[in-house]
Design a protein around this motif. Structure first.
Motif, PDB file in Angstrom:
ATOM      1  N   SER A 269      10.588   8.552   3.175  1.00 25.14           N
ATOM      2  CA  SER A 269      10.696   8.590   1.711  1.00 25.14           C
ATOM      3  C   SER A 269      10.705   7.188   1.110  1.00 25.14           C
ATOM      4  CB  SER A 269      11.935   9.371   1.272  1.00 25.14           C
ATOM      5  OG  SER A 269      13.122   8.677   1.597  1.00 25.14           O
ATOM      6  N   ILE A 270      11.279   6.230   1.809  1.00 22.68           N
ATOM      7  CA  ILE A 270      11.264   4.836   1.329  1.00 22.68           C
ATOM      8  C   ILE A 270       9.827   4.348   1.270  1.00 22.68           C
ATOM      9  CG2 ILE A 270      11.971   2.460   1.814  1.00 22.68           C
ATOM     10  CD1 ILE A 270      14.454   3.677   3.254  1.00 22.68           C
ATOM     11  N   PHE A 271       9.066   4.624   2.310  1.00 18.55           N
ATOM     12  CA  PHE A 271       7.656   4.229   2.377  1.00 18.55           C
ATOM     13  C   PHE A 271       6.855   4.917   1.273  1.00 18.55           C
ATOM     14  CE2 PHE A 271       3.336   4.981   3.866  1.00 18.55           C
ATOM     15  CZ  PHE A 271       2.927   3.707   4.226  1.00 18.55           C
ATOM     16  N   ILE A 272       6.991   6.213   1.175  1.00 19.85           N
ATOM     17  CA  ILE A 272       6.224   6.994   0.197  1.00 19.85           C
ATOM     18  C   ILE A 272       6.533   6.533  -1.226  1.00 19.85           C
ATOM     19  CG2 ILE A 272       5.916   9.317  -0.768  1.00 19.85           C
ATOM     20  CD1 ILE A 272       6.464  10.331   2.156  1.00 19.85           C
ATOM     21  N   ASN A 273       7.780   6.227  -1.522  1.00 24.78           N
ATOM     22  CA  ASN A 273       8.172   5.818  -2.874  1.00 24.78           C
ATOM     23  C   ASN A 273       7.677   4.434  -3.274  1.00 24.78           C
ATOM     24  OD1 ASN A 273       9.419   8.241  -3.569  1.00 24.78           O
ATOM     25  ND2 ASN A 273      11.345   7.614  -2.613  1.00 24.78           N
ATOM     26  N   ARG A 274       7.142   3.670  -2.351  1.00 29.06           N
ATOM     27  CA  ARG A 274       6.523   2.385  -2.701  1.00 29.06           C
ATOM     28  C   ARG A 274       5.153   2.619  -3.329  1.00 29.06           C
ATOM     29  NH1 ARG A 274      10.058   0.471  -3.723  1.00 29.06           N
ATOM     30  NH2 ARG A 274      11.171   2.242  -3.066  1.00 29.06           N
TER      31      ARG A 274
ATOM     32  N   ASN B 272       8.403  -4.990  -1.847  1.00 24.36           N
ATOM     33  CA  ASN B 272       8.102  -5.501  -0.504  1.00 24.36           C
ATOM     34  C   ASN B 272       9.370  -5.722   0.312  1.00 24.36           C
ATOM     35  OD1 ASN B 272       5.371  -5.414  -1.004  1.00 24.36           O
ATOM     36  ND2 ASN B 272       5.146  -7.610  -1.345  1.00 24.36           N
ATOM     37  N   ALA B 273      10.465  -6.098  -0.345  1.00 24.11           N
ATOM     38  CA  ALA B 273      11.728  -6.317   0.361  1.00 24.11           C
ATOM     39  C   ALA B 273      12.286  -5.003   0.908  1.00 24.11           C
ATOM     40  CB  ALA B 273      12.744  -6.976  -0.578  1.00 24.11           C
ATOM     41  N   ILE B 274      11.947  -3.891   0.271  1.00 24.84           N
ATOM     42  CA  ILE B 274      12.439  -2.571   0.675  1.00 24.84           C
ATOM     43  C   ILE B 274      11.497  -1.895   1.673  1.00 24.84           C
ATOM     44  CG2 ILE B 274      12.944  -0.236  -0.191  1.00 24.84           C
ATOM     45  CD1 ILE B 274      13.645  -1.601  -2.888  1.00 24.84           C
ATOM     46  N   TYR B 275      10.206  -2.164   1.580  1.00 27.58           N
ATOM     47  CA  TYR B 275       9.148  -1.460   2.306  1.00 27.58           C
ATOM     48  C   TYR B 275       9.461  -1.229   3.784  1.00 27.58           C
ATOM     49  CZ  TYR B 275       4.326  -0.588   3.953  1.00 27.58           C
ATOM     50  OH  TYR B 275       3.204  -0.060   4.517  1.00 27.58           O
ATOM     51  N   PHE B 276       9.776  -2.275   4.510  1.00 20.77           N
ATOM     52  CA  PHE B 276       9.961  -2.150   5.960  1.00 20.77           C
ATOM     53  C   PHE B 276      11.291  -1.491   6.340  1.00 20.77           C
ATOM     54  CE2 PHE B 276       6.475  -5.231   5.899  1.00 20.77           C
ATOM     55  CZ  PHE B 276       5.618  -4.604   6.790  1.00 20.77           C
ATOM     56  N   GLN B 277      12.198  -1.327   5.365  1.00 21.01           N
ATOM     57  CA  GLN B 277      13.419  -0.574   5.645  1.00 21.01           C
ATOM     58  C   GLN B 277      13.089   0.870   6.021  1.00 21.01           C
ATOM     59  OE1 GLN B 277      16.727  -1.584   5.953  1.00 21.01           O
ATOM     60  NE2 GLN B 277      15.529  -3.478   6.084  1.00 21.01           N
ATOM     61  N   ALA B 278      11.941   1.370   5.536  1.00 20.68           N
ATOM     62  CA  ALA B 278      11.491   2.714   5.913  1.00 20.68           C
ATOM     63  C   ALA B 278      11.365   2.823   7.426  1.00 20.68           C
ATOM     64  CB  ALA B 278      10.151   3.024   5.244  1.00 20.68           C
TER      65      ALA B 278
ATOM     66  N   PHE C 159       0.499   8.677   7.365  1.00 22.17           N
ATOM     67  CA  PHE C 159       0.300   7.285   7.766  1.00 22.17           C
ATOM     68  C   PHE C 159       1.610   6.710   8.318  1.00 22.17           C
ATOM     69  CE2 PHE C 159       0.413   2.754   7.098  1.00 22.17           C
ATOM     70  CZ  PHE C 159      -0.785   2.343   7.645  1.00 22.17           C
ATOM     71  N   PHE C 160       2.703   6.952   7.606  1.00 27.20           N
ATOM     72  CA  PHE C 160       4.010   6.467   8.059  1.00 27.20           C
ATOM     73  C   PHE C 160       4.316   6.997   9.460  1.00 27.20           C
ATOM     74  CE2 PHE C 160       8.493   7.134   8.831  1.00 27.20           C
ATOM     75  CZ  PHE C 160       9.008   5.865   8.617  1.00 27.20           C
ATOM     76  N   ARG C 161       4.155   8.305   9.671  1.00 26.38           N
ATOM     77  CA  ARG C 161       4.460   8.922  10.962  1.00 26.38           C
ATOM     78  C   ARG C 161       3.627   8.298  12.065  1.00 26.38           C
ATOM     79  NH1 ARG C 161       8.904  10.214  10.495  1.00 26.38           N
ATOM     80  NH2 ARG C 161       8.891   9.079  12.418  1.00 26.38           N
ATOM     81  N   ALA C 162       2.338   8.086  11.803  1.00 26.46           N
ATOM     82  CA  ALA C 162       1.471   7.481  12.827  1.00 26.46           C
ATOM     83  C   ALA C 162       1.923   6.058  13.147  1.00 26.46           C
ATOM     84  CB  ALA C 162       0.022   7.492  12.366  1.00 26.46           C
ATOM     85  N   ALA C 163       2.254   5.282  12.119  1.00 28.40           N
ATOM     86  CA  ALA C 163       2.698   3.899  12.342  1.00 28.40           C
ATOM     87  C   ALA C 163       3.993   3.877  13.155  1.00 28.40           C
ATOM     88  CB  ALA C 163       2.884   3.177  11.013  1.00 28.40           C
ATOM     89  N   TYR C 164       4.894   4.788  12.839  1.00 27.49           N
ATOM     90  CA  TYR C 164       6.185   4.834  13.515  1.00 27.49           C
ATOM     91  C   TYR C 164       6.055   5.407  14.927  1.00 27.49           C
ATOM     92  CZ  TYR C 164      11.224   5.249  14.074  1.00 27.49           C
ATOM     93  OH  TYR C 164      12.515   5.098  14.515  1.00 27.49           O
TER      94      TYR C 164
ATOM     95  N   ARG D 125       0.569  11.537  -1.559  1.00 26.96           N
ATOM     96  CA  ARG D 125       1.853  11.391  -0.867  1.00 26.96           C
ATOM     97  C   ARG D 125       1.866  12.041   0.518  1.00 26.96           C
ATOM     98  NH1 ARG D 125       6.414   9.311  -4.222  1.00 26.96           N
ATOM     99  NH2 ARG D 125       5.291   8.504  -5.997  1.00 26.96           N
ATOM    100  N   THR D 126       1.172  13.162   0.661  1.00 28.71           N
ATOM    101  CA  THR D 126       1.117  13.814   1.975  1.00 28.71           C
ATOM    102  C   THR D 126       0.436  12.908   2.991  1.00 28.71           C
ATOM    103  OG1 THR D 126       1.074  15.999   0.948  1.00 28.71           O
ATOM    104  CG2 THR D 126       0.299  15.856   3.221  1.00 28.71           C
ATOM    105  N   GLU D 127      -0.647  12.266   2.571  1.00 28.23           N
ATOM    106  CA  GLU D 127      -1.361  11.355   3.469  1.00 28.23           C
ATOM    107  C   GLU D 127      -0.540  10.098   3.747  1.00 28.23           C
ATOM    108  OE1 GLU D 127      -4.423  11.872   5.108  1.00 28.23           O
ATOM    109  OE2 GLU D 127      -3.952  13.913   4.445  1.00 28.23           O
ATOM    110  N   ALA D 128       0.209   9.625   2.744  1.00 29.82           N
ATOM    111  CA  ALA D 128       1.092   8.471   2.965  1.00 29.82           C
ATOM    112  C   ALA D 128       2.147   8.817   4.016  1.00 29.82           C
ATOM    113  CB  ALA D 128       1.747   8.033   1.659  1.00 29.82           C
TER     114      ALA D 128
END
Length: 159
Positions: A51-56, A38-44, A80-85, A74-77
């Motif tokens: 890749s930081i997000f996906i590796n969680r 969780n401490a690393i998650y938002f660094q993505a 999701f990351f791209r949409a959030a960003y 992982r492709t869907e993750a």
């Protein structure tokens, strides 16, 4: 008679509450791994590095976002990351774990609240979550991620 009933009630409540939290070495290991992830998650989002997000997440993880279809793998993750960003402006955030359930053998469930921040550090959404964590060959990973906003849709998408 009332004192006996009260004693039984207190004893039963104590037993119930103590059974909800597991302090075994395995569950403590899981709790520590969750806190580190969780401490690393938002660094993505801070670094715009999916890749930081996906590796969680575990390879077979599913994200269960509100008002959206199930997103697995992982492709869907990455999507999701791209949409959030890109679409929502997520640039940082915070998880506050309120409880972790389970003995840490194979799975544990994390319960908590989250906050999403934009590029100015302004809170734009917040809510609650349940994450089922899975112990994998690569350590503890998010396996099922389910969350919902505390705001209505109109509030969440206004910017």
């Amino acid at each position: 008679m009332n004192k006996l009933f009260f004693f039984i009630l207190v004893a039963a409540a104590s037993a119930l509450l103590s059974s909800c939290t597991d302090h075994s070495p395995r569950s403590e290991e899981a709790k520590q791994a969750i806190a580190e992830s969780n401490a690393i998650y938002f660094q993505a989002f801070v670094k715009n590095d999916s890749s930081i997000f996906i590796n969680r997440h575990a390879e077979d993880a599913c994200i269960m976002a509100p008002n959206a279809p199930l997103m697995c793998g992982r492709t869907e993750a990455a999507k999701f990351f791209r949409a959030a960003y890109d679409n929502y402006g997520m640039r940082n955030g915070k998880f506050i774990t309120t409880n972790v359930y389970g003995n840490g053998a194979e799975f544990v469930t994390e319960e908590g609240i989250w906050q999403s921040l934009d590029a100015n550090g302004t809170l734009f959404d917040e809510g609650k979550f349940l994450v089922l964590w899975k112990k994998t060959k690569d350590g503890w990973k998010m396996y099922r991620d389910s969350f919902s906003s505390n705001r209505n849709l109109k509030q969440s998408t206004k910017r």
